[in-house]
Design a protein around this motif. Structure first.
Motif, PDB file in Angstrom:
ATOM      1  N   ASN A 181       0.819  -1.214   0.000  1.00  0.00           N
ATOM      2  CA  ASN A 181       0.000   0.000   0.000  1.00  0.00           C
ATOM      3  C   ASN A 181       0.853   1.265   0.000  1.00  0.00           C
ATOM      4  OD1 ASN A 181      -2.567  -1.338   0.113  1.00  0.00           O
ATOM      5  ND2 ASN A 181      -2.105  -1.845   2.238  1.00  0.00           N
ATOM      6  N   TYR A 182       0.277   2.309  -0.599  1.00  0.00           N
ATOM      7  CA  TYR A 182       0.926   3.617  -0.686  1.00  0.00           C
ATOM      8  C   TYR A 182      -0.126   4.690  -0.425  1.00  0.00           C
ATOM      9  CZ  TYR A 182       4.319   0.844  -3.321  1.00  0.00           C
ATOM     10  OH  TYR A 182       5.216  -0.120  -3.713  1.00  0.00           O
ATOM     11  N   ILE A 193       4.631  10.454  -0.947  1.00  0.00           N
ATOM     12  CA  ILE A 193       4.138   9.080  -1.061  1.00  0.00           C
ATOM     13  C   ILE A 193       4.649   8.302   0.149  1.00  0.00           C
ATOM     14  CG2 ILE A 193       4.038   6.981  -2.443  1.00  0.00           C
ATOM     15  CD1 ILE A 193       4.610   8.631  -4.920  1.00  0.00           C
ATOM     16  N   LEU A 194       3.726   7.945   1.046  1.00  0.00           N
ATOM     17  CA  LEU A 194       4.064   7.113   2.192  1.00  0.00           C
ATOM     18  C   LEU A 194       4.052   5.658   1.748  1.00  0.00           C
ATOM     19  CD1 LEU A 194       4.479   6.477   5.232  1.00  0.00           C
ATOM     20  CD2 LEU A 194       1.987   6.579   5.459  1.00  0.00           C
ATOM     21  N   VAL A 195       5.210   4.996   1.858  1.00  0.00           N
ATOM     22  CA  VAL A 195       5.340   3.593   1.480  1.00  0.00           C
ATOM     23  C   VAL A 195       5.047   2.745   2.709  1.00  0.00           C
ATOM     24  CG1 VAL A 195       6.890   1.849   0.490  1.00  0.00           C
ATOM     25  CG2 VAL A 195       7.125   4.259  -0.184  1.00  0.00           C
ATOM     26  N   GLU A 196       4.079   1.847   2.625  1.00  0.00           N
ATOM     27  CA  GLU A 196       3.668   1.107   3.816  1.00  0.00           C
ATOM     28  C   GLU A 196       4.813   0.315   4.419  1.00  0.00           C
ATOM     29  OE1 GLU A 196       0.014  -1.728   5.259  1.00  0.00           O
ATOM     30  OE2 GLU A 196       0.737  -2.005   3.223  1.00  0.00           O
ATOM     31  N   MET A 197       5.563  -0.435   3.593  1.00  0.00           N
ATOM     32  CA  MET A 197       6.623  -1.271   4.152  1.00  0.00           C
ATOM     33  C   MET A 197       7.797  -0.422   4.601  1.00  0.00           C
ATOM     34  SD  MET A 197       8.646  -4.603   2.655  1.00  0.00           S
ATOM     35  CE  MET A 197       7.204  -5.629   2.546  1.00  0.00           C
ATOM     36  N   ASN A 198       8.043  -0.471   5.889  1.00  0.00           N
ATOM     37  CA  ASN A 198       9.085   0.302   6.571  1.00  0.00           C
ATOM     38  C   ASN A 198       8.820   1.803   6.572  1.00  0.00           C
ATOM     39  OD1 ASN A 198      11.030  -1.337   7.929  1.00  0.00           O
ATOM     40  ND2 ASN A 198      11.652  -2.120   5.958  1.00  0.00           N
ATOM     41  N   HIS A 199       7.581   2.173   6.306  1.00  0.00           N
ATOM     42  CA  HIS A 199       7.090   3.554   6.431  1.00  0.00           C
ATOM     43  C   HIS A 199       8.084   4.595   5.931  1.00  0.00           C
ATOM     44  CE1 HIS A 199       9.295   3.154  10.235  1.00  0.00           C
ATOM     45  NE2 HIS A 199       8.482   2.187  10.578  1.00  0.00           N
ATOM     46  N   SER A 297      -7.422   1.548  -2.482  1.00  0.00           N
ATOM     47  CA  SER A 297      -7.407   0.588  -1.390  1.00  0.00           C
ATOM     48  C   SER A 297      -8.074   1.190  -0.169  1.00  0.00           C
ATOM     49  CB  SER A 297      -5.966   0.184  -1.043  1.00  0.00           C
ATOM     50  OG  SER A 297      -5.925  -0.703   0.046  1.00  0.00           O
ATOM     51  N   ALA A 298      -8.745   0.352   0.596  1.00  0.00           N
ATOM     52  CA  ALA A 298      -9.336   0.823   1.842  1.00  0.00           C
ATOM     53  C   ALA A 298      -8.226   1.106   2.848  1.00  0.00           C
ATOM     54  CB  ALA A 298     -10.293  -0.220   2.396  1.00  0.00           C
ATOM     55  N   GLY A 299      -8.384   2.153   3.620  1.00  0.00           N
ATOM     56  CA  GLY A 299      -7.368   2.531   4.597  1.00  0.00           C
ATOM     57  C   GLY A 299      -7.841   2.318   5.999  1.00  0.00           C
ATOM     58  N   PRO A 300      -7.140   2.805   6.989  1.00  0.00           N
ATOM     59  CA  PRO A 300      -5.881   3.551   6.838  1.00  0.00           C
ATOM     60  C   PRO A 300      -4.692   2.626   6.740  1.00  0.00           C
ATOM     61  CG  PRO A 300      -6.479   3.436   9.142  1.00  0.00           C
ATOM     62  CD  PRO A 300      -7.588   2.747   8.395  1.00  0.00           C
ATOM     63  N   ILE A 301      -3.501   3.211   6.493  1.00  0.00           N
ATOM     64  CA  ILE A 301      -2.256   2.463   6.564  1.00  0.00           C
ATOM     65  C   ILE A 301      -1.787   2.465   8.020  1.00  0.00           C
ATOM     66  CG2 ILE A 301       0.200   2.511   5.966  1.00  0.00           C
ATOM     67  CD1 ILE A 301      -0.523   3.403   3.210  1.00  0.00           C
ATOM     68  N   TYR A 302      -1.535   1.278   8.547  1.00  0.00           N
ATOM     69  CA  TYR A 302      -1.039   1.162   9.913  1.00  0.00           C
ATOM     70  C   TYR A 302       0.485   1.121   9.917  1.00  0.00           C
ATOM     71  CZ  TYR A 302      -5.855   0.092  11.072  1.00  0.00           C
ATOM     72  OH  TYR A 302      -7.217   0.162  11.238  1.00  0.00           O
ATOM     73  N   GLU A 303       1.068   1.357  11.075  1.00  0.00           N
ATOM     74  CA  GLU A 303       2.522   1.358  11.181  1.00  0.00           C
ATOM     75  C   GLU A 303       3.094  -0.012  10.829  1.00  0.00           C
ATOM     76  OE1 GLU A 303       6.106   1.974  14.480  1.00  0.00           O
ATOM     77  OE2 GLU A 303       4.015   1.881  15.104  1.00  0.00           O
TER      78      GLU A 303
END
Length: 327
Positions: A181-182, A193-199, A297-303
């Motif tokens: 997710n982004y 652009i927040l990259v989900e993996m490793n934020h 994509s449904a959010g939110p992005i979690y840490e």
């Protein structure tokens, strides 16, 4: 007017409004300062890999081939969860994640509705066009990275929690086994652009000058501009430790001076077409290009809490020291 007649009239009006809304073609919205609105959370999850599998010869899949690719991933997920009864053999391979922890996608990549066999669209063979020298260099560096266990900085960046596995942070931003997710955020003069993996966060400056050459961010230095309603981003000056990008679904090599040009075009409420071109005459015989679809994509992005409770890296080093003592 009777109560029944009033209800009928209201229902008729509501039906007309709803039909009118559905008949209106989608239009790209713009933010108050005029930039196209790309904000939201998007995913690149797909079972399609960067390079084309040997058993597929064409870029565009038939419906039957797309179903076979998708079934292959489903079968793999089932096999991962099919653990033999009884105790595992001491000292043997205990396996990895079960499918509960994975989110590789379930469908073959589709770009503008067209099913694809690979993310790479050029060269036509669907493979990264390494020079012979750089291909040998790739294998040697991959061997060193995965076999040396004396120093944490010799291990892949994903294990060290500095960036995501492979090239998930990019650019190019490529799908991996999970956390694809982004989140796009915009302000005047910037796209984040927040990259989900490793934020990690890509800070794309619209206009302006490149960073000083001695500054090499993990995800490179990204400068963008608008070409009509398409966001165009040029990135170089990658961190030298981003040289090897290894993941299950793609493996590639990029240098600090490799240049990546990306084009983001929002084509509907739920899709952004993502195109990229990678250039480096020291590594490749020619430029190579790829295409992906970012889907809403449904959010939110979690840490993405990589370090907390992650014993993999110290265990790798401890295990190597134990093996050295036994040898």
């Amino acid at each position: 007017m009777t109560h029944a007649m009033t209800q009928w009239v209201l229902f008729f009006i509501a039906t007309l409004v709803a039909n009118s809304a559905h008949s209106q073609p989608w239009q790209l919205q713009h933010l108050p300062w005029g930039d196209p609105d790309f904000q939201g959370i998007w995913t690149t999850a797909t079972v399609t890999t960067l390079e084309r599998p040997d058993e597929l010869s064409e870029l565009v899949l038939t419906p039957e081939q797309a179903l076979a690719v998708e079934q292959g991933m489903e079968d793999l997920q089932e096999a991962i969860d099919n653990i033999a009864d009884g105790d595992l053999e001491a000292g043997g391979d205990v396996g990895g994640y079960n499918s509960f922890w994975m989110d590789p996608g379930t469908r073959a990549l589709r770009v503008r509705g067209e099913p694809r066999s690979s993310i790479i669209v050029y060269p036509q063979e669907g493979e990264i066009p390494y020079t012979l020298k750089s291909q040998l260099r790739f294998y040697w560096n991959a061997y060193k990275m995965l076999s040396r266990e004396n120093n944490p900085e010799e291990r892949p960046e994903g294990e060290r929690c500095t960036v995501g596995f492979g090239s998930t942070g990019g650019p190019p931003m490529l799908p991996v086994l999970y956390n694809n997710n982004y989140q796009f955020m915009q302000s005047p003069g910037h796209v984040g652009i927040l990259v989900e993996m490793n934020h990690n966060v890509r800070n794309i400056r619209l206009g302006g000058e490149p960073l000083p050459p001695q500054i090499k961010p993990w995800l490179g230095d990204s400068l963008g501009h608008w070409d009509g309603d398409t966001l165009v981003v040029e990135t170089t000056q990658f961190h030298p430790q981003q040289f090897m990008r290894l993941a299950i679904k793609h493996q590639l090599m990029m240098a600090t001076d490799t240049r990546v040009i990306e084009r983001f075009t929002r084509i509907s409420e739920n899709e952004i077409v993502y195109e990229f071109t990678v250039s480096d005459p020291e590594l490749y015989t020619e430029d190579w290009r790829g295409e992906l679809t970012l889907r809403r994509s449904a959010g939110p992005i979690y840490e993405y809490a990589c370090h907390e409770g992650n014993y993999a890296l110290p265990n790798i080093l401890d295990g190597a020291r134990q093996k050295e003592q036994e040898d």
